[in-house]
Design a protein around this motif. Structure first.
Motif, short mmCIF file in Angstrom:
data_model
loop_
_atom_site.label_atom_id
_atom_site.label_comp_id
_atom_site.label_asym_id
_atom_site.label_seq_id
_atom_site.Cartn_x
_atom_site.Cartn_y
_atom_site.Cartn_z
N ILE A 20 43.37 44.73 43.26
CA ILE A 20 43.04 45.36 44.54
C ILE A 20 41.95 46.42 44.35
O ILE A 20 41.02 46.53 45.15
CB ILE A 20 44.29 45.95 45.20
CG1 ILE A 20 45.18 44.81 45.72
CG2 ILE A 20 43.92 46.90 46.34
CD1 ILE A 20 46.54 45.25 46.21
N PRO A 60 48.48 43.51 40.00
CA PRO A 60 48.03 43.44 41.40
C PRO A 60 47.20 44.66 41.80
O PRO A 60 46.21 44.53 42.51
CB PRO A 60 49.35 43.38 42.17
CG PRO A 60 50.33 42.78 41.23
CD PRO A 60 49.93 43.30 39.88
N SER A 106 42.71 38.88 43.80
CA SER A 106 42.87 39.33 45.18
C SER A 106 41.75 38.74 46.02
O SER A 106 40.59 38.73 45.62
CB SER A 106 42.85 40.86 45.25
OG SER A 106 41.68 41.38 44.65
N LEU A 146 47.15 38.08 47.25
CA LEU A 146 47.16 38.20 45.79
C LEU A 146 47.79 36.96 45.19
O LEU A 146 48.80 36.47 45.69
CB LEU A 146 47.95 39.43 45.37
CG LEU A 146 47.31 40.75 45.71
CD1 LEU A 146 48.35 41.83 45.85
CD2 LEU A 146 46.30 41.11 44.66
N TRP A 167 45.74 38.65 37.92
CA TRP A 167 45.93 38.65 39.36
C TRP A 167 44.57 38.57 40.03
O TRP A 167 43.62 39.22 39.61
CB TRP A 167 46.66 39.91 39.81
CG TRP A 167 48.11 39.85 39.49
CD1 TRP A 167 48.72 40.19 38.33
CD2 TRP A 167 49.14 39.38 40.35
NE1 TRP A 167 50.07 39.97 38.40
CE2 TRP A 167 50.36 39.47 39.64
CE3 TRP A 167 49.17 38.89 41.65
CZ2 TRP A 167 51.58 39.10 40.20
CZ3 TRP A 167 50.38 38.53 42.20
CH2 TRP A 167 51.57 38.63 41.47
N VAL A 220 44.73 41.08 52.48
CA VAL A 220 44.47 40.59 51.12
C VAL A 220 45.61 39.69 50.67
O VAL A 220 46.77 40.02 50.84
CB VAL A 220 44.32 41.78 50.15
CG1 VAL A 220 44.16 41.29 48.72
CG2 VAL A 220 43.15 42.65 50.56
#
Length: 87
Positions: free
Chosen positions: A35, A31, A17, A8, A15, A6
């Protein structure tokens, strides 16, 4: 349990991803939230992928990755992270 690669990126105060193995994305204020949203998207996609015959999945193309990394955002500094995520 599978792992995914992944990237970011911080963009406009959020953020984003991006999963390199399948091109799915997630977004959040941190983050970790981005995710988590990506993990939800992967789980949803896998359910459909397993139950439908005409669903296509492939790694992200290098041109799409380049576009993701070079989108200009005048309000934020360029911040990127690369992580392995287990889903």
């Amino acid at each position: 349990m599978m792992f995914y690669t992944v990237i970011l990126r911080e963009s406009s105060g959020y953020w984003v991803s991006l999963c390199l193995e399948n091109g799915l994305v997630g977004q959040g204020e941190t983050p970790e939230q981005a995710i988590d949203k990506l993990k939800e998207a992967i789980e949803s996609f896998l359910e459909v992928y397993r139950s439908e015959d005409n669903v296509y999945s492939s790694p992200i193309h290098i041109d799409e990755l380049h576009e993701f990394l070079t989108i200009e955002d005048p309000e934020s500094s360029e911040t990127y992270e690369l992580r392995k995520v287990y889903a």
